[in-house]
Design an enzyme around this catalytic site. Structure first.
Site, short mmCIF file in Angstrom:
data_model
loop_
_atom_site.label_atom_id
_atom_site.label_comp_id
_atom_site.label_asym_id
_atom_site.label_seq_id
_atom_site.Cartn_x
_atom_site.Cartn_y
_atom_site.Cartn_z
N ARG A 103 -24.50 67.25 38.02
CA ARG A 103 -25.29 66.71 37.01
C ARG A 103 -26.36 67.95 36.67
O ARG A 103 -26.74 68.63 37.30
CB ARG A 103 -26.39 65.65 37.18
CG ARG A 103 -25.32 64.31 37.15
CD ARG A 103 -26.35 63.17 37.62
NE ARG A 103 -27.03 63.18 38.97
CZ ARG A 103 -28.08 63.31 39.32
NH1 ARG A 103 -28.91 64.00 38.25
NH2 ARG A 103 -28.40 63.56 40.54
N TYR A 253 -18.34 66.69 34.21
CA TYR A 253 -18.49 66.24 35.53
C TYR A 253 -19.20 64.83 35.85
O TYR A 253 -20.25 64.81 35.22
CB TYR A 253 -19.28 67.38 36.49
CG TYR A 253 -18.95 66.96 37.84
CD1 TYR A 253 -17.93 67.75 38.36
CD2 TYR A 253 -19.99 66.42 38.63
CE1 TYR A 253 -17.67 67.77 39.71
CE2 TYR A 253 -19.50 66.13 40.09
CZ TYR A 253 -18.49 66.96 40.69
OH TYR A 253 -18.30 66.64 41.83
N GLY A 254 -18.76 64.07 36.62
CA GLY A 254 -19.53 62.84 37.09
C GLY A 254 -20.54 62.21 36.03
O GLY A 254 -20.29 61.77 34.89
N GLY A 255 -21.74 61.95 36.57
CA GLY A 255 -22.97 61.66 35.86
C GLY A 255 -23.02 62.20 34.29
O GLY A 255 -23.70 61.53 33.56
N LYS A 262 -24.91 57.00 35.26
CA LYS A 262 -26.54 57.27 35.16
C LYS A 262 -26.82 56.99 33.80
O LYS A 262 -27.92 56.55 33.51
CB LYS A 262 -26.74 58.62 35.43
CG LYS A 262 -25.84 59.06 36.72
CD LYS A 262 -26.62 58.22 37.97
CE LYS A 262 -25.98 58.54 39.31
NZ LYS A 262 -26.74 57.80 40.52
N HIS A 282 -31.51 52.90 41.18
CA HIS A 282 -30.50 53.87 41.77
C HIS A 282 -30.58 53.39 43.17
O HIS A 282 -30.87 53.93 44.15
CB HIS A 282 -31.11 55.12 41.67
CG HIS A 282 -29.98 56.24 41.99
ND1 HIS A 282 -30.34 57.54 42.62
CD2 HIS A 282 -28.73 56.35 42.19
CE1 HIS A 282 -29.56 58.19 42.84
NE2 HIS A 282 -28.39 57.47 42.63
N SER A 304 -30.12 61.12 45.13
CA SER A 304 -28.59 61.76 45.26
C SER A 304 -28.17 62.37 46.51
O SER A 304 -28.91 63.22 46.88
CB SER A 304 -28.29 62.55 44.01
OG SER A 304 -28.73 61.83 42.92
N CYS A 306 -28.29 61.43 49.40
CA CYS A 306 -29.24 61.28 50.72
C CYS A 306 -28.68 60.05 51.55
O CYS A 306 -29.43 59.49 52.23
CB CYS A 306 -30.45 61.15 50.20
SG CYS A 306 -30.95 62.71 49.52
N GLY A 307 -27.35 59.50 51.24
CA GLY A 307 -26.96 58.27 52.49
C GLY A 307 -26.96 57.08 51.75
O GLY A 307 -26.76 56.14 52.67
N ASP A 329 -24.42 52.63 44.69
CA ASP A 329 -25.19 53.45 43.83
C ASP A 329 -26.17 52.86 42.87
O ASP A 329 -27.16 53.51 42.67
CB ASP A 329 -24.39 54.49 43.06
CG ASP A 329 -24.92 55.66 42.42
OD1 ASP A 329 -25.60 56.57 43.38
OD2 ASP A 329 -24.73 56.13 41.56
N ARG A 423 -16.46 65.28 45.30
CA ARG A 423 -16.47 63.75 45.35
C ARG A 423 -15.16 63.08 45.46
O ARG A 423 -13.98 63.63 44.88
CB ARG A 423 -17.24 63.32 44.21
CG ARG A 423 -18.61 63.60 44.19
CD ARG A 423 -19.79 62.88 43.61
NE ARG A 423 -21.11 63.53 43.88
CZ ARG A 423 -22.14 62.76 44.21
NH1 ARG A 423 -22.04 61.46 44.36
NH2 ARG A 423 -23.28 63.21 44.45
N ARG A 454 -34.66 62.56 52.45
CA ARG A 454 -34.47 63.52 53.40
C ARG A 454 -35.90 64.17 53.65
O ARG A 454 -36.23 65.10 52.99
CB ARG A 454 -33.53 64.71 53.05
CG ARG A 454 -31.95 64.31 52.87
CD ARG A 454 -31.12 65.44 52.16
NE ARG A 454 -29.79 64.78 52.10
CZ ARG A 454 -28.78 65.07 53.01
NH1 ARG A 454 -29.17 66.00 54.14
NH2 ARG A 454 -27.59 64.71 52.82
#
Ligand code: GTP
Ligand code: SPV
Ligand code: MN
Length: 639
Positions: A103, A253-255, A262, A282, A304, A306-307, A329, A423, A454
């Protein structure tokens, strides 16, 4: 309407059956796939405007069928966008342009009439970090510079999609227009996409979120690789909440490109939620059953990478516990008539971080992702498999590895085989522990909300907010090491309130006020903060994490049930002595270090939060949050 332009003339039934002509000023454009008669007049109007602006060669109206997927996979194979992964069933590898891997928060904008509707306006904001505002004039100019003719010679895909189960009262519909077959195939996994959505639109109120996306055609500079067209230098992602409209250019890409995620479910979603009195967050959603057979649901917001995915499908090491996954998510949460906060996962798939995923860390993901999955920027093996950092090395016996850039890889190179933000895009229904209620249109009742990030130093494994306002303050104060999910340099500790910094659809001060107001709307869940990532002086994680996080969930579960297993501390409630179940943990886990609250650290932390609120939120900070900060400072001073 963002897209101004000449209204097209339409002629109803010219051409072969199933063919509908959008008659442009001087040429006819045929629908090559699908039936334009299935579109509502408002959708047709939107498609017309996009056709007029982007000037594609042909239009494809997605029906969502497997036959359509076959067609698009064939096309992408020919263009070199995807490669088959023959070791698995219907799995594919896409390698992006190396300049299009995550992103791009600095190029993401929200347009409102006044700037303070989008971001806090403060006297001393040294550039704002809570989102980017763009004026209507600049937004129109950005579109005019990029979109006219951007799909020339190519196909425009029209993707009708539903966020949430098709036809459910909590769901919302979008129409994504894109020139990327990769986006079409990914949206078919991540959302419920295709013909049934159009039927709901025909029967319902006809409302939809407009989502226009183009990978773009670079005007100058290096020609983007043909297999992954993009225009990184001119990438821009625009939102107009007042019109429920999204325009995204330049990235696949993705988001940036899967606009249901998102852009819609969080940025536009949060503005709709504010208006309608609910929350778009989120957050993962999981169900947890204790050894006595009692089940609760928990939502958790971690920034993002972070688990969230890992916690959402964890395998508990504590005997007798069971975790089931509702989503990994995004959560849409709303109080029901009884005042119970209920959550749905608006998504249909997982777009999960590959590195670190292994049989040891996340066996459930490993049992989910080797069918019907699109992998992006992972490494591949010569036997038709995939590889990434953290995956079991057994995968590598007798094979060669090609890295995410398409080059032969060796460990000695010192470079990662997979991109750190590589991903998997996989159907949620394939998850072996998908919750039986994951598609329940009423949503699942939420008993606890977790915040986390984190934090290598100072922040304990878990603590509990004393009350709702304290919990909102904890969410507002969240910080975390940057990750590869966006363009920031990793390892810098950044503020990421509510894990929403990149995704707020409106002024963060108003967002905080909205959260505070939830207490008046129903029974609010308990709030906790967790940190799996505290490190020793030698830089090693102090906590084993993953399945052992069930020990923390167990404590949270008991707190939700009202067990008196806590003690007060200056920062919140900690597990009382012996309350965290550590039976069977490896002996070298140092609980003392994990829960230590160093005075200097917390004094510094409180100061840092104060400076952040001053610089970034200023006069928009609700008084109860400022009060919580004052109380924290006082308690920390007397530690
Ligand atoms: P987004 O999809 O970007 O929103 O991220 P996410 O929050 O779903 O992150 P995800 O679960 O995919 O985790 C990202 C990384 O963190 C992976 O490399 C995981 O292996 C790692 N990770 C997850 N949980 C833990 C944990 O408990 N301990 C440690 N040490 N690492 C973890
Ligand atoms: C995140 O970055 O939080 C993601 C991945 O979930 S993306 O969809 O690319 O935003
Ligand atoms: Mn995310």
């Amino acid at each position: 309407m963002l897209l101004k332009g000449v209204q097209l003339l339409r002629s109803g039934l010219a051409g072969p059956p199933k063919c509908y002509n959008f008659r442009l000023v001087c040429r006819a454009l045929s629908v090559q796939y699908g039936d334009a008669k299935t579109l509502t007049p408002a959708v047709r109007d939107y498609v017309d405007k996009c056709v007029n602006l982007c000037q594609p060669e042909r239009v494809h109206i997605c029906d969502g069928s497997p036959a359509e997927s076959k067609l698009l996979q064939g096309l992408m194979l020919k263009q070199g966008t995807i490669l088959p992964l023959l070791k698995y069933e219907n799995c594919w590898l896409a390698r992006t342009n190396p300049a299009d891997v995550a992103r791009v928060e600095s190029k993401t904008f929200i347009s409102t009439e006044r700037k303070e509707q989008t971001v806090p306006v403060t006297p001393n904001a040294t550039p704002g970090t809570l989102g980017n505002w763009i004026s209507e004039t600049d937004l129109q100019a950005a579109i005019a510079e990029r979109f006219p003719g951007c799909m020339k010679g190519r196909t425009m895909y029209v993707i009708p999609f539903s966020m949430g189960p098709v036809g459910s009262p909590l769901s919302k519909i979008g129409i994504e227009i894109t020139d990327s077959p990769y986006v079409v195939e990914s949206m078919k996994i991540m959302t419920r996409a295709g013909a049934p959505v159009l039927q709901v639109l025909q029967q319902g109120d006809g409302q939809f979120v407009k989502c226009l996306h183009s990978v773009g055609t670079p005007a100058s500079g290096v020609q983007a690789q043909a297999s992954w067209p993009c225009d990184p230098e001119r990438t821009i992602i625009l939102h107009k909440p007042a019109e429920n409209e999204i325009v995204s250019y330049g990235s696949g890409y993705g988001g940036n490109s899967l606009l249901g995620k998102k852009c819609f479910a969080l940025r536009i979603g949060s503005t709709i939620a504010k208006r309608e009195g609910w929350l778009a967050e989120h957050m993962l959603i999981l169900g947890i059953t204790n050894p006595q057979g009692k089940k609760i649901y928990v939502a958790a917001a971690f920034p993002s990478a972070c688990g969230k995915t890992n916690l959402a499908m964890m395998t508990p090491t504590l005997p007798g516990y069971k975790v089931e996954c509702v989503g990994d998510d995004i959560a849409w949460m709303k109080f029901d008539a009884q005042g119970v906060l209920r959550a749905i996962n608006p998504e249909n798939g997982f777009f999960g971080v590959a590195p670190g995923t292994s049989r040891a860390t996340n066996p459930i993901a490993m049992d989910t992702i080797f069918r019907n999955t699109v992998f992006t920027n992972v490494a591949s093996t010569s036997d038709g498999g995939v590889y990434w950092e953290g995956m079991e090395e057994a995968q590598l016996a007798n094979v060669t590895v090609t890295d995410w850039l398409g080059k032969l890889w060796s460990r000695e190179s010192g470079k990662p085989a997979a991109h750190p933000n590589s991903r998997f895009c996989t159907p949620a229904a394939q998850c072996p522990i998908i919750d039986p209620a994951w598609e329940d249109s009423a949503g699942v009742p939420i008993s606890a909300i977790l915040f986390g990030g984190r934090r290598p130093a100072g922040v304990p494994l878990v603590y509990e907010a004393r009350d709702w306002a304290h919990g909102v303050f904890i969410g507002a104060s969240m910080r975390s090491e940057a990750t590869a999910a966006a363009e920031h340099k990793a390892k810098v500790i950044m503020h990421d309130p509510f894990a929403m910094r990149p995704f707020f659809g409106y002024n963060f001060g108003d967002y905080l006020a909205h959260w505070l107001s939830m207490e008046k709307r129903g029974q609010v869940p308990k709030i906790f903060h967790v940190n799996w990532f505290r490190k020793s002086d030698e830089g090693k994680f102090l906590w084993p994490g993953f399945g052992d996080n069930s020990r923390v969930l167990d404590w949270i579960f008991r707190r939700v049930q009202g067990e008196n297993c806590f003690e007060e501390s200056p920062i919140g409630r900690l597990p009382s002595q012996g309350a965290l179940n550590v039976a069977g943990l490896p002996g070298n886990v140092d609980l003392k270090q994990l829960f230590e609250l160093p005075k200097e650290f917390w004094q510094q932390e409180a100061k840092e939060i104060e400076q952040y609120f001053d610089a970034q939120v200023g006069g928009h900070l609700p008084r109860p949050v400022a009060q919580q900060l004052a109380e924290l400072k006082k308690r920390v001073a007397s530690m």
